[in-house]
Design a protein around this motif. Structure first.
Motif, PDB file in Angstrom:
ATOM      1  N   GLU A  23       0.822  -1.202   0.000  1.00 44.05           N
ATOM      2  CA  GLU A  23       0.000   0.000   0.000  1.00 44.05           C
ATOM      3  C   GLU A  23       0.856   1.252   0.000  1.00 44.05           C
ATOM      4  O   GLU A  23       0.520   2.246  -0.646  1.00 44.05           O
ATOM      5  N   GLN A  24       1.974   1.205   0.741  1.00 41.00           N
ATOM      6  CA  GLN A  24       2.898   2.337   0.785  1.00 41.00           C
ATOM      7  C   GLN A  24       3.483   2.608  -0.595  1.00 41.00           C
ATOM      8  O   GLN A  24       3.563   3.767  -1.040  1.00 41.00           O
ATOM      9  N   GLU A  25       3.882   1.565  -1.310  1.00 43.42           N
ATOM     10  CA  GLU A  25       4.464   1.735  -2.648  1.00 43.42           C
ATOM     11  C   GLU A  25       3.440   2.283  -3.630  1.00 43.42           C
ATOM     12  O   GLU A  25       3.767   3.096  -4.497  1.00 43.42           O
ATOM     13  N   GLU A  26       2.189   1.835  -3.512  1.00 49.24           N
ATOM     14  CA  GLU A  26       1.141   2.344  -4.404  1.00 49.24           C
ATOM     15  C   GLU A  26       0.920   3.842  -4.192  1.00 49.24           C
ATOM     16  O   GLU A  26       0.734   4.590  -5.149  1.00 49.24           O
ATOM     17  N   LEU A  27       0.957   4.293  -2.922  1.00 48.10           N
ATOM     18  CA  LEU A  27       0.817   5.720  -2.639  1.00 48.10           C
ATOM     19  C   LEU A  27       2.003   6.513  -3.191  1.00 48.10           C
ATOM     20  O   LEU A  27       1.838   7.610  -3.725  1.00 48.10           O
ATOM     21  N   MET A  28       3.208   5.936  -3.070  1.00 49.03           N
ATOM     22  CA  MET A  28       4.411   6.630  -3.533  1.00 49.03           C
ATOM     23  C   MET A  28       4.447   6.792  -5.045  1.00 49.03           C
ATOM     24  O   MET A  28       5.096   7.700  -5.567  1.00 49.03           O
ATOM     25  N   GLN A  29       3.753   5.933  -5.778  1.00 50.64           N
ATOM     26  CA  GLN A  29       3.752   6.011  -7.238  1.00 50.64           C
ATOM     27  C   GLN A  29       2.799   7.079  -7.763  1.00 50.64           C
ATOM     28  O   GLN A  29       2.823   7.406  -8.949  1.00 50.64           O
ATOM     29  N   GLN A  30       1.944   7.624  -6.898  1.00 48.85           N
ATOM     30  CA  GLN A  30       1.021   8.673  -7.321  1.00 48.85           C
ATOM     31  C   GLN A  30       1.729  10.023  -7.342  1.00 48.85           C
ATOM     32  O   GLN A  30       2.865  10.160  -6.886  1.00 48.85           O
ATOM     33  N   LEU A  31       1.037  11.034  -7.883  1.00 50.95           N
ATOM     34  CA  LEU A  31       1.603  12.376  -7.935  1.00 50.95           C
ATOM     35  C   LEU A  31       1.697  12.976  -6.534  1.00 50.95           C
ATOM     36  O   LEU A  31       0.918  12.617  -5.640  1.00 50.95           O
ATOM     37  N   THR A  32       2.619  13.892  -6.345  1.00 50.41           N
ATOM     38  CA  THR A  32       2.889  14.482  -5.037  1.00 50.41           C
ATOM     39  C   THR A  32       1.716  15.321  -4.551  1.00 50.41           C
ATOM     40  O   THR A  32       1.171  16.138  -5.296  1.00 50.41           O
ATOM     41  N   GLU A  33       1.345  15.101  -3.279  1.00 49.70           N
ATOM     42  CA  GLU A  33       0.302  15.915  -2.645  1.00 49.70           C
ATOM     43  C   GLU A  33       0.651  16.078  -1.171  1.00 49.70           C
ATOM     44  O   GLU A  33       0.707  15.106  -0.420  1.00 49.70           O
ATOM     45  N   PHE A  34       0.893  17.315  -0.741  1.00 45.75           N
ATOM     46  CA  PHE A  34       1.320  17.623   0.621  1.00 45.75           C
ATOM     47  C   PHE A  34       0.290  18.544   1.273  1.00 45.75           C
ATOM     48  O   PHE A  34      -0.047  19.603   0.719  1.00 45.75           O
ATOM     49  N   GLN A  35      -0.239  18.143   2.448  1.00 41.33           N
ATOM     50  CA  GLN A  35      -1.214  18.963   3.171  1.00 41.33           C
ATOM     51  C   GLN A  35      -0.498  19.998   4.040  1.00 41.33           C
ATOM     52  O   GLN A  35       0.402  19.645   4.805  1.00 41.33           O
ATOM     53  N   VAL A  36      -0.907  21.247   3.937  1.00 38.11           N
ATOM     54  CA  VAL A  36      -0.318  22.320   4.740  1.00 38.11           C
ATOM     55  C   VAL A  36      -1.121  22.458   6.023  1.00 38.11           C
ATOM     56  O   VAL A  36      -2.283  22.878   5.997  1.00 38.11           O
ATOM     57  N   ASP A  37      -0.505  22.107   7.164  1.00 36.83           N
ATOM     58  CA  ASP A  37      -1.178  22.161   8.463  1.00 36.83           C
ATOM     59  C   ASP A  37      -0.656  23.285   9.344  1.00 36.83           C
ATOM     60  O   ASP A  37      -1.391  23.797  10.193  1.00 36.83           O
ATOM     61  N   GLU A  38       0.613  23.621   9.208  1.00 33.87           N
ATOM     62  CA  GLU A  38       1.217  24.670  10.029  1.00 33.87           C
ATOM     63  C   GLU A  38       2.081  25.568   9.141  1.00 33.87           C
ATOM     64  O   GLU A  38       2.644  25.110   8.145  1.00 33.87           O
ATOM     65  N   ILE A  39       2.175  26.853   9.521  1.00 34.58           N
ATOM     66  CA  ILE A  39       2.980  27.818   8.763  1.00 34.58           C
ATOM     67  C   ILE A  39       3.838  28.600   9.753  1.00 34.58           C
ATOM     68  O   ILE A  39       3.332  29.087  10.777  1.00 34.58           O
ATOM     69  N   TYR A  40       5.136  28.700   9.458  1.00 35.89           N
ATOM     70  CA  TYR A  40       6.071  29.397  10.344  1.00 35.89           C
ATOM     71  C   TYR A  40       6.954  30.335   9.524  1.00 35.89           C
ATOM     72  O   TYR A  40       7.091  30.177   8.300  1.00 35.89           O
ATOM     73  N   THR A  41       7.584  31.274  10.232  1.00 35.46           N
ATOM     74  CA  THR A  41       8.661  32.076   9.649  1.00 35.46           C
ATOM     75  C   THR A  41       9.889  31.853  10.521  1.00 35.46           C
ATOM     76  O   THR A  41       9.876  32.158  11.722  1.00 35.46           O
ATOM     77  N   VAL A  42      10.939  31.300   9.938  1.00 37.15           N
ATOM     78  CA  VAL A  42      12.154  30.964  10.681  1.00 37.15           C
ATOM     79  C   VAL A  42      13.274  31.903  10.237  1.00 37.15           C
ATOM     80  O   VAL A  42      13.534  32.034   9.030  1.00 37.15           O
ATOM     81  N   PRO A  43      13.937  32.582  11.189  1.00 39.33           N
ATOM     82  CA  PRO A  43      15.041  33.487  10.821  1.00 39.33           C
ATOM     83  C   PRO A  43      16.120  32.770   9.998  1.00 39.33           C
ATOM     84  O   PRO A  43      16.484  31.637  10.303  1.00 39.33           O
ATOM     85  N   GLU A  44      16.595  33.420   8.966  1.00 37.58           N
ATOM     86  CA  GLU A  44      17.659  32.942   8.068  1.00 37.58           C
ATOM     87  C   GLU A  44      17.241  31.714   7.240  1.00 37.58           C
ATOM     88  O   GLU A  44      18.052  31.143   6.537  1.00 37.58           O
ATOM     89  N   VAL A  45      15.986  31.292   7.388  1.00 43.77           N
ATOM     90  CA  VAL A  45      15.481  30.171   6.584  1.00 43.77           C
ATOM     91  C   VAL A  45      14.343  30.629   5.691  1.00 43.77           C
ATOM     92  O   VAL A  45      14.256  30.276   4.518  1.00 43.77           O
ATOM     93  N   GLY A  46      13.458  31.484   6.234  1.00 39.72           N
ATOM     94  CA  GLY A  46      12.317  31.976   5.469  1.00 39.72           C
ATOM     95  C   GLY A  46      11.027  31.292   5.896  1.00 39.72           C
ATOM     96  O   GLY A  46      10.866  30.878   7.042  1.00 39.72           O
ATOM     97  N   THR A  47      10.126  31.139   4.937  1.00 38.96           N
ATOM     98  CA  THR A  47       8.822  30.526   5.210  1.00 38.96           C
ATOM     99  C   THR A  47       8.959  29.014   5.298  1.00 38.96           C
ATOM    100  O   THR A  47       9.591  28.385   4.452  1.00 38.96           O
ATOM    101  N   VAL A  48       8.341  28.436   6.327  1.00 46.84           N
ATOM    102  CA  VAL A  48       8.374  26.985   6.536  1.00 46.84           C
ATOM    103  C   VAL A  48       6.944  26.503   6.746  1.00 46.84           C
ATOM    104  O   VAL A  48       6.168  27.124   7.474  1.00 46.84           O
ATOM    105  N   VAL A  49       6.587  25.395   6.077  1.00 44.50           N
ATOM    106  CA  VAL A  49       5.258  24.803   6.265  1.00 44.50           C
ATOM    107  C   VAL A  49       5.414  23.397   6.834  1.00 44.50           C
ATOM    108  O   VAL A  49       6.354  22.674   6.506  1.00 44.50           O
ATOM    109  N   GLY A  50       4.500  23.028   7.724  1.00 47.32           N
ATOM    110  CA  GLY A  50       4.486  21.685   8.289  1.00 47.32           C
ATOM    111  C   GLY A  50       3.225  20.961   7.869  1.00 47.32           C
ATOM    112  O   GLY A  50       2.177  21.579   7.682  1.00 47.32           O
TER     113      GLY A  50
END
Length: 607
Positions: free
Chosen positions: A398-425
């Motif tokens: 099941e894990q391999e079948e999910l990995m073969q699909q197109l990328t989809e990432f859920q944005v749950d958290e948003i941060y601003t980190v000094p010297e890194v910029g915008t970060v999403v979790g």
């Protein structure tokens, strides 16, 4: 199932008692045979279990991932290589771990081995594990009654891969329970390795805000990690300074999602349950107060979202044995009533913990119950044994079948980190995400998708180059404007052509409403990481709904369109009104209609 949950919610809200208790058969943790019976369900994903023997299985029915054999005494070189190949496959199927039972016939008969045969079999198994880069840990041994003058034993052995390239097994456990039930304190004791002083010292490291420290109550979502190495030993902050060291030393990682217990933070708790996709839930109940406050509500949420849960009764050091037993019986009554239909399994020994872990993942009806103290440490080791053996719900296929699909990432958290910029979790729902990959994020308030570049990836606070489906991580987006992002967005491959909608239909069950649920009613809708107010536009075939009734309802988001999928679980609430269901139809607005190119304004391109 939805109607059963509706009846459960309805009886709780009306203040009804646990009438109509259904008697469930007792589940014994003292028999390997009972564990085997629990493994017979073909519909549930399970950890790979292999039974060692010298012959090929001749049983007419085999559970997926199971191979039945008896012993390993001086196998030939050809046989040894064959068994090594077999072990590689079992470990791959179990995503890095497998349980071997030695001394059991291919038909399930508990034959057992003599002391000498068992020693030789374990020696061979250890050689096999070294060959594939794994370690073995004896989980339990027991004598069996067999027609022989020599004592015979069966042994269960955990085989786990030594971690390489951060490919440790990661399980997410959401922590639920009423306020002041001891959730954060228990997590502090597990992850820090030091017992609490009875005044909440262990929980201080988990709090994220000053008011949480002052009040002692969690109001936000926090994450804590507990590792287990290839030998099954606990890896936490007691012997590791940083999260990166814990990741490097662990073959298996438990990520705890600490959720708020107070009723006024219910929307935060629901968001944590729906968006972070926990594998399991841990419901913490205080022994001295019993089932109070939001305990029933959290239990209902876990059932509505079909998250397998186990129960921890904390603070047993504060009350008498009779009080603890009364709380256990109170829980058992609720778990056995028709709305839940669960089989409680009280864990009192290491043997019970091993059986509970195996049966819990195999049967959705089994509910393990632990009684422990974060101050005295009583029975704390039983919970660690349980978490160490607890298998993932998805297998490698099941894990391999999910990995073969197109990328989809859920944005749950948003941060601003000094010297890194915008970060999403968030969580990668499907596909593979690599450092430097170009994705699109949206939908924005006007329904557009913006291009961006993933600059770096961190998983459990340590650097990671490749993120795989089902894993949670934080992604650094560099100079991308944080104001363009919000919770509920998705980052997808540009080739996906993602569809969004403002209007959708869902088949729902109204769990509770004081009067009637009508057209024009406004509710807060939770679908995955999406949380937004929607208005009821139409109830198909009916003018109104009452508690416990089922219908197909058309909703319209009030503020902006969202990315939804047909079949996604839905939960809505407004005051005391609550309902669950799943999305059945979308009035989709494609990105072509919105225009991906139009969304690319100055300063919005990261590549």
């Amino acid at each position: 199932v939805l109607l059963r949950v509706a009846r459960l919610f309805g009886s709780w809200r009306r203040g009804a008692g646990p009438g109509g208790v259904r008697r469930a058969p007792a589940v014994s943790g003292n028999s390997v045979a009972s564990a085997r019976l629990g493994a017979a369900s073909k519909t549930q994903p399970r950890k790979a279990v292999a039974l060692l023997c010298n012959g090929v299985s001749n049983s007419p029915v085999l559970v997926q991932g199971e191979e039945r054999c008896l012993k390993l005494v001086n196998p030939s070189q050809y046989r040894f290589e064959h068994l090594v190949t077999q072990m590689k496959w079992r470990l791959q199927e179990g995503r890095g771990e497998a349980v071997y039972q030695i001394g059991v016939e291919d038909n399930g008969l508990l034959v057992g081995l003599s002391e000498e045969e068992m020693r030789a079999s374990l020696k061979t198994l250890r050689r096999m594990a070294e060959k594939v880069g794994a370690d073995i840990t004896v989980l339990r041994e027991r004598e069996v009654d067999y027609d022989s003058d020599v004592p015979r034993k069966i042994t269960e052995v955990l085989v786990r891969k030594v971690p390489d390239n951060q490919q440790f097994l990661d399980l997410r456990v959401a922590v639920l329970g009423n306020v002041d039930s001891g959730k954060s304190t228990l997590l502090g004791v597990l992850t820090q390795g030091e017992l609490d002083n009875g005044r909440g010292r262990a929980r201080l490291n988990l709090f994220r805000h000053l008011h949480e420290i002052q009040s002692g109550r969690t109001s936000s979502i926090s994450f804590e990690i507990l590792g287990f190495n290839s030998k099954g030993e606990v890896v936490n902050y007691s012997d590791s300074r940083t999260a990166e060291e814990i990741c490097e030393s662990s073959s298996k990682m438990i990520t705890f999602i600490d959720l708020a217990g107070h009723h006024k933070y219910l929307k935060t708790t629901i968001f944590g349950l729906t968006s972070y996709c926990p594998d399991f839930a841990m419901l913490v109940v205080s022994a001295n107060t019993g089932i109070a406050g939001t305990t029933r509500e959290h239990l209902g949420l876990a059932m509505a979202l079909k998250v397998p849960f186990f129960i921890v009764i904390s603070k047993v050091d504060l009350c008498s044995k009779a009080t603890v037993e009364r709380t256990v019986k109170q829980l058992e009554r609720i778990l056995k009533q028709p709305g839940c239909n669960k089989l409680p399994l009280l864990v009192n020994s290491d043997d019970d913990a091993v059986t509970a872990a195996q049966q819990f993942a195999q049967s959705p009806n089994i509910t393990p119950i632990f009684t422990l103290s974060s101050v005295s440490g009583e029975n704390l080791d039983l919970l660690k044994v349980f978490l160490n053996i607890l298998p993932p719900l998805t297998n490698s296929k099941e894990q391999e079948e999910l990995m073969q699909q197109l990328t989809e990432f859920q944005v749950d958290e948003i941060y601003t980190v000094p010297e890194v910029g915008t970060v999403v979790g968030g969580t990668l729902s499907s596909g593979i995400c690599r450092e430097g990959e170009n994705l699109v994020v949206g939908p924005t308030d006007d329904g557009k998708f913006l291009r961006l570049k993933v600059c770096s990836i961190q998983r459990n606070r340590s650097a990671c180059r490749v993120l795989r489906a089902g894993q949670a991580a934080t992604l650094a987006l560099g100079p991308f404007d944080r104001s363009l992002l919000r919770k509920g967005m998705v980052m997808v491959s540009p080739e996906m052509n993602p569809t969004i909608c403002s209007v959708f239909e869902a088949e729902i069950v109204l769990l509770f409403h004081a009067t009637t649920f009508r057209k024009g009613f406004q509710v807060t809708v939770h679908v995955g990481n999406v949380r937004q107010t929607a208005i009821v536009e139409k109830i198909h075939g009916k003018d109104k709904l009452r508690t416990g009734e089922k219908a197909v309802v058309r909703f319209r988001f009030i503020k902006h369109p969202e990315y939804l999928k047909i079949g996604a679980k839905l939960l809505f609430r407004e005051g005391v009104t609550k309902g669950i269901g799943h999305v059945t139809d979308l009035q989709a607005i494609t990105t072509k209609e919105n225009g991906l190119e139009e969304s690319l304004g100055p300063g919005q391109l990261s590549f």
